[in-house]
Design a protein around this motif. Structure first.
Motif, PDB file in Angstrom:
ATOM      1  N   UNK B  64      24.770  30.564 -45.162  1.00 15.20           N
ATOM      2  CA  UNK B  64      25.053  30.427 -44.075  1.00 15.20           C
ATOM      3  C   UNK B  64      27.040  29.512 -44.274  1.00 15.20           C
ATOM      4  N   UNK B  65      26.364  28.544 -45.375  1.00 14.64           N
ATOM      5  CA  UNK B  65      27.103  27.083 -45.709  1.00 14.64           C
ATOM      6  C   UNK B  65      28.430  27.803 -46.245  1.00 14.64           C
ATOM      7  N   UNK B  66      28.003  29.017 -47.047  1.00 14.08           N
ATOM      8  CA  UNK B  66      29.722  29.546 -47.753  1.00 14.08           C
ATOM      9  C   UNK B  66      30.370  30.172 -46.808  1.00 14.08           C
ATOM     10  N   UNK B  67      29.705  30.755 -45.250  1.00  9.99           N
ATOM     11  CA  UNK B  67      30.485  31.905 -44.764  1.00  9.99           C
ATOM     12  C   UNK B  67      31.013  30.409 -43.659  1.00  9.99           C
ATOM     13  N   UNK B  68      30.850  29.575 -43.238  1.00  6.92           N
ATOM     14  CA  UNK B  68      31.162  28.841 -42.510  1.00  6.92           C
ATOM     15  C   UNK B  68      32.071  27.455 -42.798  1.00  6.92           C
ATOM     16  N   UNK B  69      32.120  27.380 -44.203  1.00  5.80           N
ATOM     17  CA  UNK B  69      32.884  26.435 -44.970  1.00  5.80           C
ATOM     18  C   UNK B  69      32.396  24.912 -44.341  1.00  5.80           C
ATOM     19  N   UNK B  70      30.872  24.533 -44.855  1.00  3.99           N
ATOM     20  CA  UNK B  70      30.054  23.505 -44.332  1.00  3.99           C
ATOM     21  C   UNK B  70      29.591  23.577 -45.430  1.00  3.99           C
ATOM     22  N   UNK B  71      29.703  23.176 -46.820  1.00  5.49           N
ATOM     23  CA  UNK B  71      29.160  23.091 -47.900  1.00  5.49           C
ATOM     24  C   UNK B  71      27.939  21.726 -47.781  1.00  5.49           C
TER      25      UNK B  71
END
Lengths: 277, 171
Positions: B64-71
């Motif tokens: 999910x992080x990869x898709x929403x720029x929130x590592x």
């Protein structure tokens, strides 16, 4: 050693949890500058408060000295006023032929994906490396400033929009050329904030806020928005402005990437100066 | 018949796609950000070993992080939720244990049990996530309101999804 291994295998669940949590928090703090900054900030805040309180006390002892300094400076400045000069020359105005050199280029791009409801918002443009877009370039639309390019691929680029808490835009009140730094607080997508503007300026609701010249990634004077509310804290020498953003980021469909043509030249010069310590 | 493993993989892909392609793009307001994908963690088999749940939670969060720029943001919240899930299951164990129960879904465990289970799990996740996102306690009530509203929407989605799947299997 055997005991240690036993211990670890026995509580492997807990250790794995700690390990994974550590990895994720490391990613979170390393990558996100805002998180990083606020990690460091608490200490800065405390020391800042102490400094401020202390200088408030010591300032009283230097008042007469400061007075003298100000009087001298006043005299000097008065001497430089136009009215203190006598005009000798009477030759006509010379016309200087200036050759304008283009400073900015604009790459038109379509917004293919965007959010406005998160704490840090991004949008994606359909122009990338092959069209000359590079990280760090400014992005504007017809109504005003919209963001800063974060990453580029061959044909796409992601942009941190103005609605990203890491994006700070050097801006100024157009009427007074009073500089400040605009930021977003993560709440309402229509408003951004411009803190620490001197109270003595006669600001009015509706005054325009534009980009200042201190950062060249946006052309100077690009519209950002208008003053919507002036936050007047009693006894404070500064006011905080709430700025109604002129570009509606929810309805954004086309944008221009600003290519600053002198960037390389300026960067090179600046790094050379810095290395020369 | 699809095996349990295939079903879990399909659920993973489906929920991630639903989250990043649809739910993340619905902008109801800055206050409502439903994170429906957490259903994946809720529906993992009861008997799944703890380390496997943790790893799956980590991979889910990172995806999910990869898709929403929130590592790291979703990953840390998911790992924490996955960690707490074990204790939650133990705490809510029915009198005769989880005998023969593979997936703790609504149709198996009943509405009341599932409602409490899902609510606690979602609350854990949302609390961790929203505070990790804002990363400060200034505007505490603002964040709290975001948690409450997002929680309600996520819970509604989770419960409705259970009925929806139930119906499909009935036919």
């Amino acid at each position: 050693m055997r005991n240690l291994l036993l211990f670890i295998t026995r509580y492997h669940y807990f250790f794995l949890f700690i390990l994974l949590e550590f990895v994720s928090l490391f990613l979170l703090i390393r990558d996100n500058y805002y998180q990083h900054a606020s990690f460091m900030n608490t200490s800065g805040k405390v020391t800042g408060l102490i400094h401020e309180g202390f200088s408030g006390i010591t300032e009283y002892f230097r008042l007469s000295e400061i007075n003298d300094q100000l009087l001298k400076e006043n005299a000097l400045l008065k001497g430089q006023l136009r009215s203190s000069y006598f005009q000798y020359l009477t030759d006509p105005d010379t016309i200087v032929d200036t050759i304008y050199k283009q400073k900015y280029e604009f790459v038109i791009a379509k917004v293919v994906n965007s959010t406005t409801h998160k704490q840090n918002n991004y949008f994606t443009l359909n122009k990338g490396k092959s069209h000359g877009v590079k990280p760090g370039m400014g992005v504007i639309c017809g109504e005003g400033v919209t963001g800063i390019v974060r990453e580029v691929s061959d044909n796409f680029s992601t942009v941190m929009s103005v609605l990203h808490q890491k994006v700070l835009i050097p801006s100024m009140v157009k009427k007074y050329q009073e500089p400040g730094i605009l930021h977003w607080d993560g709440k309402d997508h229509r408003y951004a904030y411009l803190p620490n503007i001197p109270r003595h300026l006669k600001l009015q609701k509706g005054d325009t806020i534009v980009t200042s010249s201190s950062s060249a990634i946006f052309p100077e004077g690009t519209l950002i928005g208008t003053i919507d509310k002036i936050d007047n804290v009693q006894g404070n020498t500064f006011v905080d402005l709430r700025v109604l953003l002129s570009s509606d980021l929810k309805k954004l469909s086309y944008a221009y990437v600003v290519v600053y043509l002198f960037k390389d030249e300026q960067d090179e010069l600046e790094t050379r100066t810095q290395n020369d310590k | 018949m699809i095996s349990e493993v295939t079903r879990i993989i399909l659920r993973f892909v489906g929920l991630v796609a639903l989250q990043v392609l649809i739910l993340d793009n619905i902008e109801i307001s800055g206050f409502v950000n439903p994170y429906f994908y957490i259903l994946f963690l809720a529906l993992l088999p009861v008997e799944a070993p703890g380390w496997l749940v943790l790893l799956q939670a980590f991979v889910l969060g990172l995806t999910i992080d990869m898709f929403s720029h929130t590592p790291g943001m979703h990953a840390s919240a998911c790992v924490f939720t996955g960690f707490m899930r074990k204790f939650l299951l133990k705490f809510m164990e029915p009198r005769d244990g989880y005998s023969n129960i593979v997936t703790p879904s609504l149709q198996v465990m009943g509405l009341r049990w599932f409602l409490v289970y899902a609510s606690i799990l979602i609350l854990i996740h949302h609390f961790f996530f929203f505070f990790a996102e804002s990363f400060r306690f200034e505007g505490f009530f603002h964040t709290l309101l975001r948690i409450a509203l997002s929680f309600l929407v996520t819970l509604t989605l989770v419960v409705f999804s259970q009925y929806f799947i139930f119906r499909l299997r009935d036919k």
